[in-house]
Design a protein around this motif. Structure first.
Motif, PDB file in Angstrom:
ATOM      1  N   LEU A 339       0.833  -1.197   0.000  1.00  0.00           N
ATOM      2  CA  LEU A 339       0.000   0.000   0.000  1.00  0.00           C
ATOM      3  C   LEU A 339       0.873   1.254   0.000  1.00  0.00           C
ATOM      4  O   LEU A 339       0.588   2.231  -0.706  1.00  0.00           O
ATOM      5  CB  LEU A 339      -0.933  -0.008   1.207  1.00  0.00           C
ATOM      6  N   ALA A 340       1.926   1.236   0.795  1.00  0.00           N
ATOM      7  CA  ALA A 340       2.820   2.384   0.866  1.00  0.00           C
ATOM      8  C   ALA A 340       3.517   2.634  -0.461  1.00  0.00           C
ATOM      9  O   ALA A 340       3.630   3.771  -0.935  1.00  0.00           O
ATOM     10  CB  ALA A 340       3.852   2.171   1.973  1.00  0.00           C
ATOM     11  N   GLU A 341       3.990   1.583  -1.080  1.00  0.00           N
ATOM     12  CA  GLU A 341       4.648   1.713  -2.379  1.00  0.00           C
ATOM     13  C   GLU A 341       3.686   2.289  -3.410  1.00  0.00           C
ATOM     14  O   GLU A 341       4.063   3.114  -4.253  1.00  0.00           O
ATOM     15  CB  GLU A 341       5.172   0.349  -2.840  1.00  0.00           C
ATOM     16  N   ALA A 342       2.405   1.863  -3.351  1.00  0.00           N
ATOM     17  CA  ALA A 342       1.409   2.394  -4.280  1.00  0.00           C
ATOM     18  C   ALA A 342       1.206   3.890  -4.072  1.00  0.00           C
ATOM     19  O   ALA A 342       1.108   4.657  -5.034  1.00  0.00           O
ATOM     20  CB  ALA A 342       0.091   1.644  -4.116  1.00  0.00           C
ATOM     21  N   VAL A 343       1.133   4.312  -2.818  1.00  0.00           N
ATOM     22  CA  VAL A 343       0.945   5.733  -2.526  1.00  0.00           C
ATOM     23  C   VAL A 343       2.108   6.549  -3.085  1.00  0.00           C
ATOM     24  O   VAL A 343       1.912   7.598  -3.709  1.00  0.00           O
ATOM     25  CB  VAL A 343       0.796   5.963  -1.008  1.00  0.00           C
ATOM     26  N   VAL A 344       3.307   6.053  -2.906  1.00  0.00           N
ATOM     27  CA  VAL A 344       4.488   6.827  -3.303  1.00  0.00           C
ATOM     28  C   VAL A 344       4.760   6.714  -4.803  1.00  0.00           C
ATOM     29  O   VAL A 344       4.919   7.722  -5.506  1.00  0.00           O
ATOM     30  CB  VAL A 344       5.722   6.359  -2.505  1.00  0.00           C
ATOM     31  N   ASN A 602      -4.774  -2.616  -9.032  1.00  0.00           N
ATOM     32  CA  ASN A 602      -5.256  -3.744  -8.240  1.00  0.00           C
ATOM     33  C   ASN A 602      -6.310  -4.598  -8.928  1.00  0.00           C
ATOM     34  O   ASN A 602      -6.163  -5.808  -9.071  1.00  0.00           O
ATOM     35  CB  ASN A 602      -5.863  -3.240  -6.918  1.00  0.00           C
ATOM     36  N   ALA A 603      -7.416  -3.974  -9.303  1.00  0.00           N
ATOM     37  CA  ALA A 603      -8.639  -4.707  -9.637  1.00  0.00           C
ATOM     38  C   ALA A 603      -8.463  -5.698 -10.775  1.00  0.00           C
ATOM     39  O   ALA A 603      -9.154  -6.720 -10.824  1.00  0.00           O
ATOM     40  CB  ALA A 603      -9.753  -3.713  -9.977  1.00  0.00           C
ATOM     41  N   GLU A 604      -7.549  -5.424 -11.697  1.00  0.00           N
ATOM     42  CA  GLU A 604      -7.372  -6.291 -12.860  1.00  0.00           C
ATOM     43  C   GLU A 604      -6.328  -7.380 -12.649  1.00  0.00           C
ATOM     44  O   GLU A 604      -6.093  -8.186 -13.558  1.00  0.00           O
ATOM     45  CB  GLU A 604      -6.969  -5.440 -14.068  1.00  0.00           C
ATOM     46  N   PHE A 605      -5.753  -7.436 -11.457  1.00  0.00           N
ATOM     47  CA  PHE A 605      -4.610  -8.322 -11.229  1.00  0.00           C
ATOM     48  C   PHE A 605      -4.956  -9.457 -10.267  1.00  0.00           C
ATOM     49  O   PHE A 605      -5.712  -9.274  -9.310  1.00  0.00           O
ATOM     50  CB  PHE A 605      -3.428  -7.526 -10.669  1.00  0.00           C
ATOM     51  N   ALA A 606      -4.366 -10.621 -10.532  1.00  0.00           N
ATOM     52  CA  ALA A 606      -4.529 -11.747  -9.601  1.00  0.00           C
ATOM     53  C   ALA A 606      -3.842 -11.447  -8.269  1.00  0.00           C
ATOM     54  O   ALA A 606      -4.300 -11.892  -7.212  1.00  0.00           O
ATOM     55  CB  ALA A 606      -3.951 -13.014 -10.230  1.00  0.00           C
ATOM     56  N   ASP A 607      -2.769 -10.697  -8.314  1.00  0.00           N
ATOM     57  CA  ASP A 607      -2.017 -10.312  -7.121  1.00  0.00           C
ATOM     58  C   ASP A 607      -2.421  -8.890  -6.741  1.00  0.00           C
ATOM     59  O   ASP A 607      -2.067  -7.935  -7.431  1.00  0.00           O
ATOM     60  CB  ASP A 607      -0.522 -10.401  -7.423  1.00  0.00           C
ATOM     61  N   GLN A 608      -3.175  -8.743  -5.650  1.00  0.00           N
ATOM     62  CA  GLN A 608      -3.750  -7.456  -5.277  1.00  0.00           C
ATOM     63  C   GLN A 608      -3.352  -7.065  -3.857  1.00  0.00           C
ATOM     64  O   GLN A 608      -3.250  -7.917  -2.975  1.00  0.00           O
ATOM     65  CB  GLN A 608      -5.277  -7.509  -5.323  1.00  0.00           C
ATOM     66  N   ALA A 609      -3.150  -5.761  -3.652  1.00  0.00           N
ATOM     67  CA  ALA A 609      -3.030  -5.235  -2.290  1.00  0.00           C
ATOM     68  C   ALA A 609      -4.397  -4.830  -1.760  1.00  0.00           C
ATOM     69  O   ALA A 609      -4.612  -4.742  -0.556  1.00  0.00           O
ATOM     70  CB  ALA A 609      -2.089  -4.032  -2.267  1.00  0.00           C
ATOM     71  N   SER A 610      -5.319  -4.546  -2.670  1.00  0.00           N
ATOM     72  CA  SER A 610      -6.709  -4.215  -2.364  1.00  0.00           C
ATOM     73  C   SER A 610      -7.516  -4.636  -3.579  1.00  0.00           C
ATOM     74  O   SER A 610      -6.954  -4.861  -4.665  1.00  0.00           O
ATOM     75  CB  SER A 610      -6.869  -2.714  -2.103  1.00  0.00           C
ATOM     76  N   ASP A 611      -8.831  -4.742  -3.425  1.00  0.00           N
ATOM     77  CA  ASP A 611      -9.642  -5.089  -4.593  1.00  0.00           C
ATOM     78  C   ASP A 611     -10.127  -3.847  -5.346  1.00  0.00           C
ATOM     79  O   ASP A 611     -10.814  -3.972  -6.362  1.00  0.00           O
ATOM     80  CB  ASP A 611     -10.830  -5.974  -4.192  1.00  0.00           C
ATOM     81  N   HIS A 612      -9.785  -2.665  -4.875  1.00  0.00           N
ATOM     82  CA  HIS A 612     -10.157  -1.412  -5.530  1.00  0.00           C
ATOM     83  C   HIS A 612      -8.920  -0.742  -6.123  1.00  0.00           C
ATOM     84  O   HIS A 612      -7.834  -0.816  -5.556  1.00  0.00           O
ATOM     85  CB  HIS A 612     -10.771  -0.431  -4.526  1.00  0.00           C
ATOM     86  N   ASP A 613      -9.133  -0.047  -7.234  1.00  0.00           N
ATOM     87  CA  ASP A 613      -8.109   0.847  -7.760  1.00  0.00           C
ATOM     88  C   ASP A 613      -8.276   2.229  -7.126  1.00  0.00           C
ATOM     89  O   ASP A 613      -9.401   2.717  -6.989  1.00  0.00           O
ATOM     90  CB  ASP A 613      -8.241   0.989  -9.277  1.00  0.00           C
ATOM     91  N   PRO A 614      -7.174   2.880  -6.760  1.00  0.00           N
ATOM     92  CA  PRO A 614      -7.265   4.244  -6.222  1.00  0.00           C
ATOM     93  C   PRO A 614      -7.499   5.260  -7.336  1.00  0.00           C
ATOM     94  O   PRO A 614      -7.351   4.954  -8.528  1.00  0.00           O
ATOM     95  CB  PRO A 614      -5.898   4.445  -5.558  1.00  0.00           C
ATOM     96  N   GLN A 615      -7.867   6.460  -6.936  1.00  0.00           N
ATOM     97  CA  GLN A 615      -8.119   7.547  -7.881  1.00  0.00           C
ATOM     98  C   GLN A 615      -7.419   8.807  -7.382  1.00  0.00           C
ATOM     99  O   GLN A 615      -7.282   9.007  -6.168  1.00  0.00           O
ATOM    100  CB  GLN A 615      -9.616   7.816  -8.013  1.00  0.00           C
ATOM    101  N   VAL A 616      -7.018   9.646  -8.321  1.00  0.00           N
ATOM    102  CA  VAL A 616      -6.312  10.884  -7.976  1.00  0.00           C
ATOM    103  C   VAL A 616      -6.932  12.045  -8.744  1.00  0.00           C
ATOM    104  O   VAL A 616      -7.183  11.951  -9.952  1.00  0.00           O
ATOM    105  CB  VAL A 616      -4.803  10.793  -8.289  1.00  0.00           C
ATOM    106  N   LEU A 617      -7.164  13.137  -8.032  1.00  0.00           N
ATOM    107  CA  LEU A 617      -7.609  14.397  -8.622  1.00  0.00           C
ATOM    108  C   LEU A 617      -6.530  15.440  -8.411  1.00  0.00           C
ATOM    109  O   LEU A 617      -6.022  15.602  -7.298  1.00  0.00           O
ATOM    110  CB  LEU A 617      -8.910  14.853  -7.951  1.00  0.00           C
ATOM    111  N   ARG A 618      -6.178  16.142  -9.475  1.00  0.00           N
ATOM    112  CA  ARG A 618      -5.256  17.268  -9.362  1.00  0.00           C
ATOM    113  C   ARG A 618      -6.011  18.541  -9.724  1.00  0.00           C
ATOM    114  O   ARG A 618      -6.530  18.660 -10.851  1.00  0.00           O
ATOM    115  CB  ARG A 618      -4.044  17.059 -10.275  1.00  0.00           C
ATOM    116  N   ILE A 619      -6.086  19.457  -8.763  1.00  0.00           N
ATOM    117  CA  ILE A 619      -6.815  20.703  -8.958  1.00  0.00           C
ATOM    118  C   ILE A 619      -5.832  21.776  -9.399  1.00  0.00           C
ATOM    119  O   ILE A 619      -4.851  22.078  -8.708  1.00  0.00           O
ATOM    120  CB  ILE A 619      -7.537  21.126  -7.668  1.00  0.00           C
ATOM    121  N   ARG A 620      -6.109  22.364 -10.543  1.00  0.00           N
ATOM    122  CA  ARG A 620      -5.216  23.360 -11.114  1.00  0.00           C
ATOM    123  C   ARG A 620      -5.648  24.760 -10.697  1.00  0.00           C
ATOM    124  O   ARG A 620      -6.837  25.024 -10.520  1.00  0.00           O
ATOM    125  CB  ARG A 620      -5.225  23.253 -12.632  1.00  0.00           C
ATOM    126  N   PRO A 621      -4.698  25.672 -10.558  1.00  0.00           N
ATOM    127  CA  PRO A 621      -5.044  27.043 -10.174  1.00  0.00           C
ATOM    128  C   PRO A 621      -5.804  27.763 -11.289  1.00  0.00           C
ATOM    129  O   PRO A 621      -5.709  27.399 -12.450  1.00  0.00           O
ATOM    130  CB  PRO A 621      -3.684  27.683  -9.903  1.00  0.00           C
TER     131      PRO A 621
END
Length: 621
Positions: A339-344, A602-621
């Motif tokens: 999970l940590a590696e995914a975050v970074v 995660n979701a598409e892989f047999a080897d998962q850290a979670s069953d969900h894929d994370p999402q990221v939003l970047r808000i621009r100025p």
């Protein structure tokens, strides 16, 4: 994700109880005997989902043994008639149930089977699933051995109909469908995918060069599609994008081949099973129609890679959501590290992360512990060790056993944030039961009555479900309000393959009520400041086309960013071979310049850290 207990090999519901229920419903004739000379397998199967002979004794039913299940408490063998009739609606195969005893037969044996015809409902008759026609209490005579097997029926785009199941318009009366049972309806295998599969129940069936659309599971199962070009995602899955199109080509594959002889393949979405995968078509309570493979294609690795999103610019605020699947200190160090590696590495260290399914400090141990400090401390330490920032966190402990999920786990939503990039001002008053409200501060700015605080926690919409957590962050001197969510699961809904069509989505009512509460709260904030930047993120447990999302986005208070992606990219979860969206990021009108990414790791892989894929939003100025 719904919490799912360990699954049994065979439901404890007795066949006798199922037959009794069917008799009471008027679907079966009273038990008796069928004339042996007249009975073949297609006579037992009949032209509907329920055997016309269920409950009756049958004798000397001829067939060739095509496969044997020699493990678990649901042992037995499949037989198929070598002399089929001309009716496509009547299956020529059937399962002979021998219980916990391994049957003394060999594939290729020609047999005469006697016993009682029965209907078995995986998961129990009340679960709403299809039944399996069987011969129980069997005796048999081996007539000869070494016989050729009947040719397997080929599943492909030509043989699987586009339409999935009968509807009210196709039924003799509206009572027969439109949410009612379709068991008594005549099978129309050329018209409906579910009818096609039912007409093949117990028969040898095959797929060729099948694309994997649901990765291999810990139960040694995977999903393939017989329609490789239908609703294909950009990475090789099958997109579920409408209640009107259930992707009827999806079939689950299990294996009857001994593991020592042929280990089950570990396949990801987009891989292929080259060659022929064939065996009798069964029905399983955890996914519907299932090909029990006696021949298994070779896995062709199509090289699916885990995605990495780009790093936010110095002037961009990045907000992520990630369901970490029942995370507790009892999980392995390896899970925390992944999970940590995914975050970074994969999420590029977002400034704010809304987490779902954070368990308490002793995980599923069911006692009075509700704190999650140890869980979050272990996660943030792992992130720092992976080269990420030293995240701070904020969360509110739930009342014990009041927020659903795995018993004893006390899952909740929580925030991680990078104090080097965003600032957070704590405001006392937030607890499990006190509602947070938007208020205008002494300086005239809109703030929160508690920071963080729970949205309307006493509302019945949140009964036995996670309460949303609202927080006010400051980025480059500008406030942004983030709401972390985890709506109630789909547990209790009837499956797409249910015998009730269309299937009931009973859990939807609560999600609509939850969406109403969050939408109302956001509108109360925007009434104070129409230009407020609001991000609503998390596991909404529903589709972008669902009533819950329509409610969340009503009156223009929020925009669901999933709908701005190309159609074949709108997914972050894979269930029963359908790539779908359950997690969402929604924004208020003031957030006009945004870059949004579902990061497939995660979701598409047999080897998962979670069953969900994370999402990221970047808000621009």
């Amino acid at each position: 994700m719904p919490w799912i207990p360990a699954r049994p090999l065979r439901s404890p519901v007795t066949v006798g109880a199922v037959v009794a229920a069917a008799l009471a419903a008027g679907l079966l004739a009273a038990p008796g005997s069928a004339t042996a000379a007249e009975v073949r397998i297609h006579d037992i199967q009949g032209g509907t989902r329920i055997s016309p002979l269920a409950g009756k004794k049958v004798a000397d039913v001829p067939g060739t043994v095509t496969a044997i299940r020699a493990f678990g408490s649901s042992r037995g063998f499949w037989v198929q008639d070598a002399k089929p009739d001309r009716d496509q609606a009547t299956s020529e195969g059937i399962f002979v149930f021998t219980g916990s005893k391994t049957p003394a037969v060999t594939v290729g044996d020609s047999v005469l089977v006697s016993g009682r015809a029965a209907e078995y409902y995986p998961g129990g008759a009340s679960a709403g699933l299809q039944s399996v026609t069987e011969i129980i209490q069997p005796e048999w005579t081996i007539v000869s051995s070494g016989n050729p097997l009947p040719a397997a029926f080929r599943l492909n785009s030509s043989t699987v109909p586009d339409r999935y199941a009968p509807t009210a318009q196709d039924a003799p009366t509206a009572q027969d469908a439109d949410g009612g049972s379709i068991e008594a309806l005549p099978l129309r295998p050329r018209s409906y995918a579910l009818d096609r599969y039912e007409s093949l129940e117990g028969m040898r069936t095959q797929v060729s060069d099948a694309r994997v659309v649901g990765a291999s599971s810990e139960f040694n199962e995977l999903w393939v599609t017989a329609e490789p070009h239908r609703n294909r995602t950009e990475r090789g899955g099958t997109l579920y994008a409408s209640y009107r199109d259930q992707n009827g080509g999806r079939v689950k594959v299990a294996s009857l081949i001994p593991f020592a002889e042929r280990p089950f393949p570990k396949a990801d979405v987009g891989d292929e099973l080259d060659g022929i995968t064939a065996g009798p078509l069964d029905y399983d309570q955890f996914g519907g129609y299932e090909l029990q493979a006696t021949a298994l294609g070779e896995r062709h690795d199509n090289g699916l890679e885990r995605e990495k999103t780009r790093k936010q610019a110095e002037s961009e605020l990045s907000v992520a959501t990630y369901n970490v699947e029942n995370l507790s200190p009892k999980d392995s160090t390896a899970k925390f590290e992944r999970l940590a590696e995914a975050v970074v590495a994969n999420l590029a260290s977002p400034d704010v992360i809304a987490l779902e399914e954070v368990q308490d400090d002793n995980g599923p141990t069911n006692d009075k512990v509700v704190s999650a400090g140890d869980t979050l401390k272990k996660l943030t330490a792992a992130i720092a060790a992976a080269g990420g920032p030293s995240y701070s966190w904020r969360q509110i402990d739930p009342a014990d056993d009041q927020d659903g999920g795995q018993p004893g786990g006390n899952i909740r939503v929580a925030f991680l944030f990078n104090p080097e990039r965003v600032s957070f001002t704590d405001v006392a008053g937030g607890d499990a039961t006190t509602p947070v409200t938007p208020v205008r501060g002494e300086d005239g700015e809109v703030t929160l009555s508690a920071n963080p605080g729970r949205i309307d926690p006493a509302n019945q919409a949140w009964q036995n479900s996670r309460k949303p957590l609202a927080a006010r962050f400051t980025f480059r001197g500008e406030p942004v309000f983030v709401v972390a969510n985890h709506f109630n699961s789909k547990g209790g809904d009837q499956g797409l393959d249910s015998r009730f069509q269309p299937p009931a989505r009973t859990s939807e009512t609560q999600r609509i009520a939850q969406a109403t509460a969050v939408n109302s709260w956001v509108k109360s904030l925007l009434a104070l400041d129409p230009k407020a930047g609001v991000v609503v993120a998390g596991d909404i447990n529903d589709f972008d086309f669902s009533p819950a999302l329509k409610t969340l986005t009503s009156d223009g208070a929020l925009t669901d960013l999933v709908t701005r992606l190309p159609r074949n990219e709108r997914y972050g979860y894979v269930f029963n071979g359908n790539s779908q969206v359950l997690d969402h990021v929604l924004t208020s009108p003031a957030i006009r310049r945004a870059d949004y990414d579902i990061v497939h790791i995660n979701a598409e892989f047999a080897d998962q850290a979670s069953d969900h894929d994370p999402q990221v939003l970047r808000i621009r100025p």
